[in-house]
Design a protein around this motif. Structure first.
Motif, short mmCIF file in Angstrom:
data_model
loop_
_atom_site.label_atom_id
_atom_site.label_comp_id
_atom_site.label_asym_id
_atom_site.label_seq_id
_atom_site.Cartn_x
_atom_site.Cartn_y
_atom_site.Cartn_z
N SER A 83 0.84 -1.20 0.00
CA SER A 83 0.00 0.00 0.00
C SER A 83 0.87 1.24 0.00
O SER A 83 1.74 1.40 0.86
N ALA A 84 0.66 2.12 -0.97
CA ALA A 84 1.45 3.34 -1.15
C ALA A 84 0.90 4.07 -2.36
O ALA A 84 0.02 3.57 -3.06
N THR A 85 1.46 5.24 -2.64
CA THR A 85 1.18 5.91 -3.90
C THR A 85 2.33 5.63 -4.86
O THR A 85 3.50 5.76 -4.49
N TYR A 86 1.99 5.22 -6.07
CA TYR A 86 2.99 4.89 -7.08
C TYR A 86 3.01 6.01 -8.12
O TYR A 86 1.99 6.31 -8.74
N LEU A 87 4.17 6.60 -8.27
CA LEU A 87 4.36 7.74 -9.18
C LEU A 87 5.14 7.31 -10.41
O LEU A 87 6.10 6.54 -10.31
#
Lengths: 108, 115
Positions: A83-87
């Motif tokens: 779980s995280a933000t993927y850029l």
């Protein structure tokens, strides 16, 4: 206009449920496409660089692929810690163009 | 290897006040970037240095933002006077500067809240 678009904006998965994140770009003269992971309150952390269409890179449950106008980040059997933000960022000559990211939430 | 260091981590100020952020890049990295990241958005480049020279500052609001990188090592970003819309995380990043490699190494960021 040089632009990087990521989809979906948010993705909720059950643990073990594989899926893909998309990064499409209209930036000309691509010299590299980068994937980063960003945890809340932290700076982005480098994952992969792809330089040419057809190239693939893997790291644990993540696999990044590149075509002429888009890249995919495939997540196989994700875990809650993914779980995280993927850029996504496209590098053109001397400049990086960032997308807005996909916020991934993996439920146990 | 030490990473990119930034300070302060958090800052709360009133509008029209001034603030400064400091960044020390990874040793030997020639290129240093300052990015602004508003909640829910990707990083937006403010300024890029190559050693102590400015490569790109086209998106830096020069009427209120300034940045310097003396001696080609650490850097300071200043905002004066601050506006409400400056509330964001200010990320510093560095890279070796070789175009082929290119990956950026980011610091933890400095979170600014303007009231």
């Amino acid at each position: 206009e040089d632009q990087v678009t990521q989809s979906p904006e948010a993705l909720r998965l059950q643990e073990g449920e594989s899926s893909s994140l998309n990064c499409s770009y209209t930036v000309s003269g691509l010299r590299g496409l980068f994937w980063y992971r960003q945890d809340p309150g932290k700076g982005p952390e480098f994952l992969f660089t792809l330089y040419s269409a057809g190239e693939e890179k893997e790291k644990e449950r993540l696999k990044a692929t590149l075509t002429k106008k888009e890249s995919f980040l495939h997540i196989t059997a994700p875990k809650p810690e993914d779980s995280a933000t993927y850029l996504c960022a496209v590098y053109n000559f001397n400049k990086f163009y960032f997308g807005s990211g996909t916020k991934l939430n993996v439920k146990p | 290897e030490a990473g990119v260091a930034q300070s302060p981590r958090y800052k709360i100020i009133e509008k029209r006040q001034s603030v400064a952020f400091w960044c020390n890049p990874i040793s030997g990295h020639a290129t240093l970037y300052w990015y602004q990241q508003i909640l829910g958005q990707g990083p937006k480049l403010l300024i890029q240095f190559q050693n102590n020279g400015v490569v790109d500052d086209s998106q830096l609001p020069k009427d209120r933002f300034s940045a310097e990188r003396l001696k080609g090592v650490d850097s300071t970003l200043k905002i004066q006077p601050a506006k409400l819309e400056d509330s964001a995380v200010y990320l510093c990043a560095s890279s070796l500067g070789r175009s082929r490699t290119g990956e950026l190494f980011f610091g933890e960021g400095s979170r600014l809240t303007v009231l």
